[in-house]
Design a protein around this motif. Sequence first.
Motif, PDB file in Angstrom:
ATOM      1  N   ASN A 295       0.808  -1.227   0.000  1.00 46.95           N
ATOM      2  CA  ASN A 295       0.000   0.000   0.000  1.00 46.95           C
ATOM      3  C   ASN A 295       0.837   1.272   0.000  1.00 46.95           C
ATOM      4  N   SER A 296       2.109   1.173  -0.402  1.00 44.21           N
ATOM      5  CA  SER A 296       2.955   2.362  -0.342  1.00 44.21           C
ATOM      6  C   SER A 296       3.785   2.534  -1.617  1.00 44.21           C
ATOM      7  N   PHE A 297       4.150   3.793  -1.880  1.00 45.88           N
ATOM      8  CA  PHE A 297       4.951   4.151  -3.055  1.00 45.88           C
ATOM      9  C   PHE A 297       5.936   5.247  -2.640  1.00 45.88           C
ATOM     10  N   ALA A 298       6.984   5.401  -3.445  1.00 42.40           N
ATOM     11  CA  ALA A 298       7.934   6.499  -3.259  1.00 42.40           C
ATOM     12  C   ALA A 298       8.076   7.247  -4.574  1.00 42.40           C
ATOM     13  N   VAL A 299       8.004   8.569  -4.514  1.00 42.17           N
ATOM     14  CA  VAL A 299       8.167   9.424  -5.687  1.00 42.17           C
ATOM     15  C   VAL A 299       9.429  10.256  -5.466  1.00 42.17           C
ATOM     16  N   ILE A 300      10.347  10.225  -6.438  1.00 46.30           N
ATOM     17  CA  ILE A 300      11.640  10.893  -6.290  1.00 46.30           C
ATOM     18  C   ILE A 300      11.769  11.980  -7.338  1.00 46.30           C
ATOM     19  N   GLY A 301      12.157  13.178  -6.908  1.00 39.27           N
ATOM     20  CA  GLY A 301      12.314  14.260  -7.860  1.00 39.27           C
ATOM     21  C   GLY A 301      12.959  15.478  -7.244  1.00 39.27           C
ATOM     22  N   LEU A 302      12.841  16.588  -7.955  1.00 39.10           N
ATOM     23  CA  LEU A 302      13.382  17.869  -7.511  1.00 39.10           C
ATOM     24  C   LEU A 302      12.250  18.881  -7.401  1.00 39.10           C
TER      25      LEU A 302
ATOM     26  N   CYS B 255      25.461   1.564  -4.858  1.00 39.36           N
ATOM     27  CA  CYS B 255      24.782   2.702  -5.474  1.00 39.36           C
ATOM     28  C   CYS B 255      25.767   3.861  -5.543  1.00 39.36           C
ATOM     29  N   GLY B 256      26.187   4.216  -6.729  1.00 39.03           N
ATOM     30  CA  GLY B 256      27.171   5.267  -6.894  1.00 39.03           C
ATOM     31  C   GLY B 256      26.530   6.633  -7.076  1.00 39.03           C
ATOM     32  N   SER B 257      27.240   7.674  -6.639  1.00 40.35           N
ATOM     33  CA  SER B 257      26.794   9.045  -6.864  1.00 40.35           C
ATOM     34  C   SER B 257      27.076   9.454  -8.303  1.00 40.35           C
TER      35      SER B 257
ATOM     36  N   MET C 111      19.295  13.213  -5.289  1.00 41.46           N
ATOM     37  CA  MET C 111      18.196  12.615  -6.046  1.00 41.46           C
ATOM     38  C   MET C 111      18.618  11.275  -6.636  1.00 41.46           C
ATOM     39  N   VAL C 112      19.839  11.219  -7.147  1.00 41.35           N
ATOM     40  CA  VAL C 112      20.328  10.016  -7.826  1.00 41.35           C
ATOM     41  C   VAL C 112      20.421   8.831  -6.863  1.00 41.35           C
ATOM     42  N   VAL C 113      20.989   9.053  -5.669  1.00 39.82           N
ATOM     43  CA  VAL C 113      21.127   7.933  -4.738  1.00 39.82           C
ATOM     44  C   VAL C 113      19.771   7.496  -4.191  1.00 39.82           C
ATOM     45  N   ASN C 114      18.811   8.424  -4.094  1.00 41.70           N
ATOM     46  CA  ASN C 114      17.480   8.013  -3.642  1.00 41.70           C
ATOM     47  C   ASN C 114      16.749   7.221  -4.717  1.00 41.70           C
ATOM     48  N   ASP C 115      16.955   7.584  -5.974  1.00 39.11           N
ATOM     49  CA  ASP C 115      16.394   6.774  -7.051  1.00 39.11           C
ATOM     50  C   ASP C 115      16.968   5.365  -7.000  1.00 39.11           C
ATOM     51  N   CYS C 116      18.288   5.259  -6.805  1.00 40.48           N
ATOM     52  CA  CYS C 116      18.935   3.951  -6.744  1.00 40.48           C
ATOM     53  C   CYS C 116      18.405   3.138  -5.566  1.00 40.48           C
ATOM     54  N   LEU C 117      18.255   3.798  -4.423  1.00 40.86           N
ATOM     55  CA  LEU C 117      17.722   3.110  -3.238  1.00 40.86           C
ATOM     56  C   LEU C 117      16.389   2.460  -3.540  1.00 40.86           C
ATOM     57  N   HIS C 118      15.450   3.226  -4.104  1.00 42.02           N
ATOM     58  CA  HIS C 118      14.096   2.702  -4.298  1.00 42.02           C
ATOM     59  C   HIS C 118      13.990   1.797  -5.528  1.00 42.02           C
TER      60      HIS C 118
ATOM     61  N   GLN D  29      20.346  -1.836   5.092  1.00 40.36           N
ATOM     62  CA  GLN D  29      19.407  -2.853   4.619  1.00 40.36           C
ATOM     63  C   GLN D  29      18.236  -2.065   4.027  1.00 40.36           C
ATOM     64  N   PRO D  30      18.148  -1.984   2.710  1.00 38.48           N
ATOM     65  CA  PRO D  30      17.293  -0.979   2.055  1.00 38.48           C
ATOM     66  C   PRO D  30      15.809  -1.103   2.341  1.00 38.48           C
ATOM     67  N   GLN D  31      15.335  -2.279   2.675  1.00 35.19           N
ATOM     68  CA  GLN D  31      13.904  -2.407   2.940  1.00 35.19           C
ATOM     69  C   GLN D  31      13.476  -1.630   4.182  1.00 35.19           C
ATOM     70  N   ASN D  32      14.450  -1.243   5.003  1.00 36.16           N
ATOM     71  CA  ASN D  32      14.142  -0.495   6.217  1.00 36.16           C
ATOM     72  C   ASN D  32      14.356   1.008   6.061  1.00 36.16           C
ATOM     73  N   VAL D  33      14.648   1.457   4.834  1.00 34.63           N
ATOM     74  CA  VAL D  33      15.024   2.855   4.608  1.00 34.63           C
ATOM     75  C   VAL D  33      13.985   3.521   3.708  1.00 34.63           C
ATOM     76  N   PHE D  34      13.558   4.727   4.100  1.00 39.08           N
ATOM     77  CA  PHE D  34      12.563   5.473   3.330  1.00 39.08           C
ATOM     78  C   PHE D  34      13.201   6.501   2.403  1.00 39.08           C
ATOM     79  N   ALA D  35      14.328   7.054   2.804  1.00 47.31           N
ATOM     80  CA  ALA D  35      15.072   8.008   1.989  1.00 47.31           C
ATOM     81  C   ALA D  35      16.497   8.018   2.507  1.00 47.31           C
ATOM     82  N   THR D  36      17.426   8.491   1.667  1.00 47.64           N
ATOM     83  CA  THR D  36      18.825   8.393   2.066  1.00 47.64           C
ATOM     84  C   THR D  36      19.599   9.639   1.679  1.00 47.64           C
ATOM     85  N   GLY D  37      20.851   9.712   2.147  1.00 46.48           N
ATOM     86  CA  GLY D  37      21.730  10.830   1.854  1.00 46.48           C
ATOM     87  C   GLY D  37      23.022  10.346   1.236  1.00 46.48           C
ATOM     88  N   VAL D  38      24.062  11.175   1.317  1.00 45.42           N
ATOM     89  CA  VAL D  38      25.356  10.810   0.759  1.00 45.42           C
ATOM     90  C   VAL D  38      26.242  10.148   1.809  1.00 45.42           C
ATOM     91  N   HIS D  39      26.184  10.631   3.046  1.00 41.04           N
ATOM     92  CA  HIS D  39      27.043  10.101   4.106  1.00 41.04           C
ATOM     93  C   HIS D  39      26.293   9.219   5.098  1.00 41.04           C
TER      94      HIS D  39
END
Length: 471
Positions: A95-102, A213-215, A288-295, A382-392
């Motif tokens: 029942n959930s989705f993630a939308v990534i953008g600027l 997941c590379g920057s 934005m790029v690393v969050n796209d890779c995460l999801h 462990q990506p299934q437990n992450v909603f959004a991420t950063g660089v560090h």
Amino acid sequence: MALLVIFTLATLLPFIPSSSFSLSASDFRFCISRFSPAVLPVNITTSTTAVNDSPKKETEIDRVLDNGVIKRTFNGHGSAAYNFVLMSAYRGGVNSFAVIGLSSKPLHVYGHPSYRCEWVPLDRTQHPVSTTGLKILTDWGYGRIYTTVVVNCTFPSLSAVNSGGNLILHATTGDPSLNLTDSIPVLTEPPNSVDFDLYTSPEKTKKYDYLYCGSSLYGDLSPQRVREWIAYHARFFGDRSHFVLHDAGGIHGDVFEVLRPWIELGRVTVHDIKDQERFDGYYHNQFMVVNDCLHRYRFETKWMFFFDVDEFMYVPEKETVAGVMESLEGYSQFTIEQMPMSSRICYSGDGPARTYRKWGFEKMAYRDVKKVPRRDRKYAVQPQNVFATGVHMSQNLQGKTYHKAESKIRYFHYHGSISQRREPCRRLFNDSRVVFENNPYVLDTTIRDVGLAVKTFEMRTIGDRLIRTRQ
């Protein structure tokens, strides 16, 4: 009647002196358009509506305040930044989705933008449902004209019905003077296209154990340094690993030839993201790029690593990557301590002639030991437990984060070495301790010592295809 007027003008036009009156084709088009009905575009993907019919804002003028200060004014005209720039959207559960953008950074700093998510089933017998989107700003104030936005859409009443549908993001600017809403179709799921076992069976075997997941990669990168990095980590992480690289202009022809054998083996995937350069965000929009890779790869791997291509992971000789990761399974995230290495001075223990033929990480063997308050860390999740991420690291996850993993895993950072297309060694030393440009260094052969094993692994895996790679 309108056509009669136009034809009359066309008949009389040749008899009118050109010096006193003239009509162009554009003038006729204007006349016709005044009488023609408006024609709407056939395919409309985004619609914009005004939420509040506020009166037109008057232009403000400069004025002198009572205290003598001249109050200057700034009046905006036109549209300088987009309300929302969509990169991707992914299902994150039943029942959930993630939308990534600027989105426009000033809008988020000075306004109150909001998001509403709507799921429209393809089955007309089912009713659309909507929910408030949770906005996550992941770049912690680093954004420029644009800032990265991850919108989490969790629908309380959405069930695992595989009948397909469309996800619509309603992005409202929250601007007090002109509050607009853009309705953006962000994801379409055809019927029977979703494998709900991904979300309901956590024990299901993942495609990979480790995914990198590379920057954003940009600039004139060194093919040889990239060659060394990918060979080292393909060996380090093993066969059940995969590397996702993002080309923001850095994967030029010579670098791509270095990656080609690994792409053909299915070990590397390259994403061309150069079009994002139109939208001025922090460091080629790397958040934005690393969050796209995460999801995008969230359910394909057990662990996901985030670090750069001038950084080399390492576990102690008596440890294995699998053993270390197993010991950290109770954590959703762990951070990794940096070992800063010089990319300008080199160890000449093999003699100058042989030193220059060595790989970069074999000769750049001096570690910076200057005491500083802190150094940047990199991390794995462990990506299934992450909603959004950063660089560090990630600040948006469920579960615990471990910050004391330096005895289990570290990374060696050869800062700036990847962007030099020349021999990196500026000075050669043969001492265990040196001072260069008032900075103390010690000889550290940790990564150097595995050089032969990495070269042997590359030869056995892809042959001698890259043996003539240039700097």
